[in-house]
Design a protein around this motif. Structure first.
Motif, PDB file in Angstrom:
ATOM      1  N   SER A  57       1.829 -64.942 109.213  1.00  0.00           N
ATOM      2  CA  SER A  57       2.699 -64.887 108.030  1.00  0.00           C
ATOM      3  C   SER A  57       4.170 -64.897 108.442  1.00  0.00           C
ATOM      4  CB  SER A  57       2.390 -63.636 107.212  1.00  0.00           C
ATOM      5  OG  SER A  57       1.048 -63.644 106.761  1.00  0.00           O
ATOM      6  N   CYS A  58       4.492 -64.136 109.468  1.00  0.00           N
ATOM      7  CA  CYS A  58       5.872 -64.147 109.973  1.00  0.00           C
ATOM      8  C   CYS A  58       6.256 -65.520 110.490  1.00  0.00           C
ATOM      9  CB  CYS A  58       6.027 -63.097 111.066  1.00  0.00           C
ATOM     10  SG  CYS A  58       5.939 -61.386 110.490  1.00  0.00           S
ATOM     11  N   MET A  59       5.304 -66.187 111.134  1.00  0.00           N
ATOM     12  CA  MET A  59       5.572 -67.545 111.615  1.00  0.00           C
ATOM     13  C   MET A  59       5.870 -68.484 110.458  1.00  0.00           C
ATOM     14  SD  MET A  59       2.591 -67.798 114.523  1.00  0.00           S
ATOM     15  CE  MET A  59       2.673 -69.592 114.583  1.00  0.00           C
ATOM     16  N   ALA A  60       5.131 -68.338 109.367  1.00  0.00           N
ATOM     17  CA  ALA A  60       5.349 -69.205 108.208  1.00  0.00           C
ATOM     18  C   ALA A  60       6.733 -68.968 107.607  1.00  0.00           C
ATOM     19  CB  ALA A  60       4.262 -68.943 107.164  1.00  0.00           C
ATOM     20  N   VAL A  61       7.096 -67.683 107.435  1.00  0.00           N
ATOM     21  CA  VAL A  61       8.410 -67.364 106.860  1.00  0.00           C
ATOM     22  C   VAL A  61       9.524 -67.864 107.775  1.00  0.00           C
ATOM     23  CG1 VAL A  61       9.955 -65.484 106.231  1.00  0.00           C
ATOM     24  CG2 VAL A  61       7.536 -65.389 105.571  1.00  0.00           C
ATOM     25  N   TRP A  62       9.375 -67.617 109.067  1.00  0.00           N
ATOM     26  CA  TRP A  62      10.423 -68.026 110.013  1.00  0.00           C
ATOM     27  C   TRP A  62      10.539 -69.550 110.091  1.00  0.00           C
ATOM     28  CZ3 TRP A  62      14.414 -65.544 111.584  1.00  0.00           C
ATOM     29  CH2 TRP A  62      15.155 -65.995 112.676  1.00  0.00           C
ATOM     30  N   VAL A  87      12.750 -64.084 118.233  1.00  0.00           N
ATOM     31  CA  VAL A  87      11.659 -63.953 117.272  1.00  0.00           C
ATOM     32  C   VAL A  87      10.410 -64.679 117.765  1.00  0.00           C
ATOM     33  CG1 VAL A  87      10.909 -64.629 114.958  1.00  0.00           C
ATOM     34  CG2 VAL A  87      13.151 -63.578 115.289  1.00  0.00           C
ATOM     35  N   VAL A  88      10.591 -65.910 118.239  1.00  0.00           N
ATOM     36  CA  VAL A  88       9.436 -66.691 118.692  1.00  0.00           C
ATOM     37  C   VAL A  88       8.720 -65.987 119.843  1.00  0.00           C
ATOM     38  CG1 VAL A  88       8.763 -68.838 119.828  1.00  0.00           C
ATOM     39  CG2 VAL A  88      10.325 -68.902 117.885  1.00  0.00           C
ATOM     40  N   ASN A  89       9.474 -65.490 120.809  1.00  0.00           N
ATOM     41  CA  ASN A  89       8.838 -64.827 121.954  1.00  0.00           C
ATOM     42  C   ASN A  89       8.249 -63.472 121.569  1.00  0.00           C
ATOM     43  OD1 ASN A  89       9.267 -66.394 124.647  1.00  0.00           O
ATOM     44  ND2 ASN A  89      11.207 -66.618 123.562  1.00  0.00           N
ATOM     45  N   THR A  90       8.882 -62.799 120.621  1.00  0.00           N
ATOM     46  CA  THR A  90       8.322 -61.515 120.156  1.00  0.00           C
ATOM     47  C   THR A  90       6.983 -61.730 119.463  1.00  0.00           C
ATOM     48  OG1 THR A  90      10.536 -60.569 119.882  1.00  0.00           O
ATOM     49  CG2 THR A  90       8.737 -59.512 118.687  1.00  0.00           C
ATOM     50  N   THR A 100      -8.664 -60.949 122.549  1.00  0.00           N
ATOM     51  CA  THR A 100      -9.628 -60.159 123.309  1.00  0.00           C
ATOM     52  C   THR A 100      -9.646 -60.636 124.753  1.00  0.00           C
ATOM     53  OG1 THR A 100     -11.448 -61.675 122.826  1.00  0.00           O
ATOM     54  CG2 THR A 100     -11.016 -59.892 121.233  1.00  0.00           C
ATOM     55  N   GLU A 101     -10.360 -59.903 125.592  1.00  0.00           N
ATOM     56  CA  GLU A 101     -10.494 -60.310 126.993  1.00  0.00           C
ATOM     57  C   GLU A 101     -11.190 -61.658 127.100  1.00  0.00           C
ATOM     58  OE1 GLU A 101      -9.223 -59.055 129.668  1.00  0.00           O
ATOM     59  OE2 GLU A 101      -8.252 -57.448 128.535  1.00  0.00           O
ATOM     60  N   ALA A 102     -12.118 -61.922 126.182  1.00  0.00           N
ATOM     61  CA  ALA A 102     -12.813 -63.218 126.191  1.00  0.00           C
ATOM     62  C   ALA A 102     -11.832 -64.354 125.926  1.00  0.00           C
ATOM     63  CB  ALA A 102     -13.925 -63.213 125.141  1.00  0.00           C
ATOM     64  N   HIS A 103     -10.917 -64.137 124.982  1.00  0.00           N
ATOM     65  CA  HIS A 103      -9.894 -65.148 124.718  1.00  0.00           C
ATOM     66  C   HIS A 103      -9.048 -65.397 125.970  1.00  0.00           C
ATOM     67  CE1 HIS A 103     -10.228 -63.898 120.262  1.00  0.00           C
ATOM     68  NE2 HIS A 103     -10.832 -65.066 120.409  1.00  0.00           N
ATOM     69  N   MET A 104      -8.683 -64.327 126.634  1.00  0.00           N
ATOM     70  CA  MET A 104      -7.810 -64.453 127.814  1.00  0.00           C
ATOM     71  C   MET A 104      -8.505 -65.207 128.938  1.00  0.00           C
ATOM     72  SD  MET A 104      -4.957 -63.014 127.000  1.00  0.00           S
ATOM     73  CE  MET A 104      -4.201 -61.718 125.999  1.00  0.00           C
ATOM     74  N   SER A 105      -9.772 -64.889 129.157  1.00  0.00           N
ATOM     75  CA  SER A 105     -10.489 -65.485 130.291  1.00  0.00           C
ATOM     76  C   SER A 105     -10.844 -66.945 130.067  1.00  0.00           C
ATOM     77  CB  SER A 105     -11.756 -64.680 130.582  1.00  0.00           C
ATOM     78  OG  SER A 105     -12.617 -64.695 129.433  1.00  0.00           O
ATOM     79  N   THR A 106     -11.022 -67.355 128.814  1.00  0.00           N
ATOM     80  CA  THR A 106     -11.412 -68.742 128.527  1.00  0.00           C
ATOM     81  C   THR A 106     -10.220 -69.619 128.127  1.00  0.00           C
ATOM     82  OG1 THR A 106     -11.853 -68.135 126.228  1.00  0.00           O
ATOM     83  CG2 THR A 106     -13.701 -68.032 127.784  1.00  0.00           C
ATOM     84  N   SER A 107      -9.012 -69.060 128.158  1.00  0.00           N
ATOM     85  CA  SER A 107      -7.805 -69.813 127.809  1.00  0.00           C
ATOM     86  C   SER A 107      -7.842 -70.336 126.381  1.00  0.00           C
ATOM     87  CB  SER A 107      -7.583 -70.982 128.790  1.00  0.00           C
ATOM     88  OG  SER A 107      -7.378 -70.504 130.095  1.00  0.00           O
ATOM     89  N   ASP A 108      -8.455 -69.572 125.482  1.00  0.00           N
ATOM     90  CA  ASP A 108      -8.418 -69.945 124.074  1.00  0.00           C
ATOM     91  C   ASP A 108      -6.974 -69.892 123.566  1.00  0.00           C
ATOM     92  OD1 ASP A 108     -11.073 -70.411 123.876  1.00  0.00           O
ATOM     93  OD2 ASP A 108     -11.596 -68.559 122.820  1.00  0.00           O
ATOM     94  N   PRO A 109      -6.652 -70.723 122.574  1.00  0.00           N
ATOM     95  CA  PRO A 109      -5.283 -70.695 122.049  1.00  0.00           C
ATOM     96  C   PRO A 109      -4.964 -69.359 121.400  1.00  0.00           C
ATOM     97  CG  PRO A 109      -6.690 -72.033 120.648  1.00  0.00           C
ATOM     98  CD  PRO A 109      -7.491 -71.723 121.870  1.00  0.00           C
ATOM     99  N   SER A 110      -3.744 -68.929 121.559  1.00  0.00           N
ATOM    100  CA  SER A 110      -3.277 -67.713 120.910  1.00  0.00           C
ATOM    101  C   SER A 110      -2.982 -68.007 119.440  1.00  0.00           C
ATOM    102  CB  SER A 110      -2.023 -67.191 121.607  1.00  0.00           C
ATOM    103  OG  SER A 110      -0.962 -68.114 121.433  1.00  0.00           O
ATOM    104  N   VAL A 111      -2.606 -66.989 118.716  1.00  0.00           N
ATOM    105  CA  VAL A 111      -2.239 -67.203 117.316  1.00  0.00           C
ATOM    106  C   VAL A 111      -0.991 -68.096 117.232  1.00  0.00           C
ATOM    107  CG1 VAL A 111      -1.516 -66.071 115.171  1.00  0.00           C
ATOM    108  CG2 VAL A 111      -3.242 -64.992 116.631  1.00  0.00           C
ATOM    109  N   VAL A 112      -0.066 -67.854 118.105  1.00  0.00           N
ATOM    110  CA  VAL A 112       1.185 -68.617 118.090  1.00  0.00           C
ATOM    111  C   VAL A 112       0.987 -70.009 118.670  1.00  0.00           C
ATOM    112  CG1 VAL A 112       3.563 -68.681 118.946  1.00  0.00           C
ATOM    113  CG2 VAL A 112       2.559 -66.512 118.198  1.00  0.00           C
ATOM    114  N   THR A 113       0.171 -70.099 119.679  1.00  0.00           N
ATOM    115  CA  THR A 113      -0.164 -71.341 120.396  1.00  0.00           C
ATOM    116  C   THR A 113       1.095 -72.188 120.684  1.00  0.00           C
ATOM    117  OG1 THR A 113      -1.637 -73.272 120.406  1.00  0.00           O
ATOM    118  CG2 THR A 113      -0.818 -72.557 118.249  1.00  0.00           C
TER     119      THR A 113
END
Length: 397
Positions: A57-62, A87-90, A100-113
């Motif tokens: 939501s913050c990304m959309a507003v920004w 703001v972007v880096n925060t 989650t750890e699974a996201h980190m280990s498999t290089s899944d995209p983050s929310v910000v991507t």
């Protein structure tokens, strides 16, 4: 004057970086839509879905706010771009509490991507190559901090973030310089047009009056003839002034030839190259001062009827200036006598300036044969360092 007209106003120059800002805005919207797609796909797998919702939501507003602000030149302030990077880096660092750890280990995209890289593009467009590279390093450091590991994919992300800042920054620097050059060219064009307008007006009024005074005074004789001579000298000076070219160059360096042309009078003849002689401000000002000091000596010591000639030559590696007169010349030893008496005009105003420019000056004079100063200075002078010995002949006047 034969009338008054408003001076021409140079047209406003559009910011050459505007296309880059448009590209950044499009890129920010596209990357947000990409992030929103993956947010929907991965929502159930996040460690804290509510925090992911706050983040997107913050990304959309920004995104909406910055795209609106970056549309106009006035909105592209340094403060806003700095806040953009923060703001972007925060928002990107919030993924530490979302993934989650699974996201980190498999290089899944983050929310910000990839929306994360838009902070780099904004800094690169605003501040050029240096700003883009710094923003890229900051973004890459945040990425490494979140993932907590180093691998081929992390190295590629780092290269892309820094590379994007470098490439877009180089384009921004080029666009900015092009805008500045165009603005200077338009100002010079407007100044030239105004100069020509004034020249026509002066020719139709002042110069015609001076020419009439000169002719009529010469016919009447006596004191009127003296006034006619003065009017003739002012007519020549004014004609030289309005005929000379503006000093400013596209790169900001003044034209030495234009500075010397305005010294032309009935007794001073100036010969300069047909093209501008662009030098640094210090070099141009010092050489013009040397010529004025030499002409002042002619005025004081060569007699009322003496003629002077100023010659400017531009060579590939040096500038050559010659000031010659047909006066009585300088007796041998006169320069040393004047220095001993504390009269340091030539020693400081002429020789001192030339020595400070790293040049060489020669004096050719003899009783009854006039005086000639020749000055040679390198185009890139070394302050305080003389290129060679100075060879005076004669004495100071």
């Amino acid at each position: 004057m034969t009338g008054s007209h408003a001076a021409p106003t140079p047209p406003q120059v559009a910011d050459g970086r505007t296309p880059l800002w448009r590209g950044h805005n499009v890129f920010r919207v596209v990357t947000f839509l990409y992030a929103a797609f993956w947010f929907g796909m991965k929502y159930e797998t996040y460690a804290r879905p509510w925090l992911a919702t706050v983040c997107i939501s913050c990304m959309a507003v920004w995104t909406v706010f910055t795209v609106w602000r970056y549309r106009t030149r006035a909105g592209r302030t340094n403060r806003l771009v700095a806040a953009d990077v923060v703001v972007v880096n925060t928002l990107f660092l919030l993924n530490e509490f979302i993934l989650t750890e699974a996201h980190m280990s498999t290089s899944d995209p983050s929310v910000v991507t990839v929306w994360h890289s838009t902070g780099v593009t904004a800094a690169a467009v605003q501040w050029g190559m240096k700003g883009g590279v710094v923003a890229g390093i900051i973004a890459a450091a945040a990425n490494l901090l979140i993932r907590g590991r180093i691998g081929a994919d992390m190295a590629m992300d780092t290269l892309l973030l820094v590379g994007v800042g470098l490439v877009i920054g180089l384009n921004s620097d080029t666009a900015r310089r092009s805008t500045e050059r165009l603005a200077r060219a338009l100002r010079a064009e407007a100044a030239t047009a105004e100069r020509e307008r004034l020249a026509r007006s002066i020719h139709d009024s002042v110069l015609q009056v001076l020419a009439r005074v000169r002719r009529r005074g010469a016919e009447l004789g006596g004191e009127a003839a003296e006034l006619a001579e003065l009017a003739g000298e002012q007519e020549i000076k004014l004609r030289s002034l309005i005929a000379s070219t503006p000093e400013s160059a596209e790169d900001g360096d003044p034209d030495l030839a234009a500075r010397l042309e305005v010294l032309r009078t009935a007794r001073v003849h100036v010969s300069v190259p047909g093209t501008p002689v662009r030098l640094t401000e210090q070099l141009s000002a010092d050489l013009a001062a040397v010529v004025r000091e030499a002409l002042a000596n002619v005025e004081k010591h060569a007699g009322e009827k003496a003629q002077a000639w100023v010659l400017l030559e531009e060579l590939p590696d040096e500038i050559v200036l010659s000031v010659r007169d047909d006066g009585p010349g300088i007796p041998d030893g006169r320069l040393d006598e004047a220095a001993a008496e504390g009269r340091m005009g030539i020693a400081k105003s002429i020789r001192g300036r030339v020595a400070a420019l790293g040049g060489m000056i020669t004096l050719d004079t003899a009783p009854g044969e006039g005086t000639e100063w020749e000055v040679r200075v390198p185009r890139a002078p070394e302050p305080g360092r003389s290129r060679g010995p100075q060879r005076p002949r004669g004495g100071e006047r």
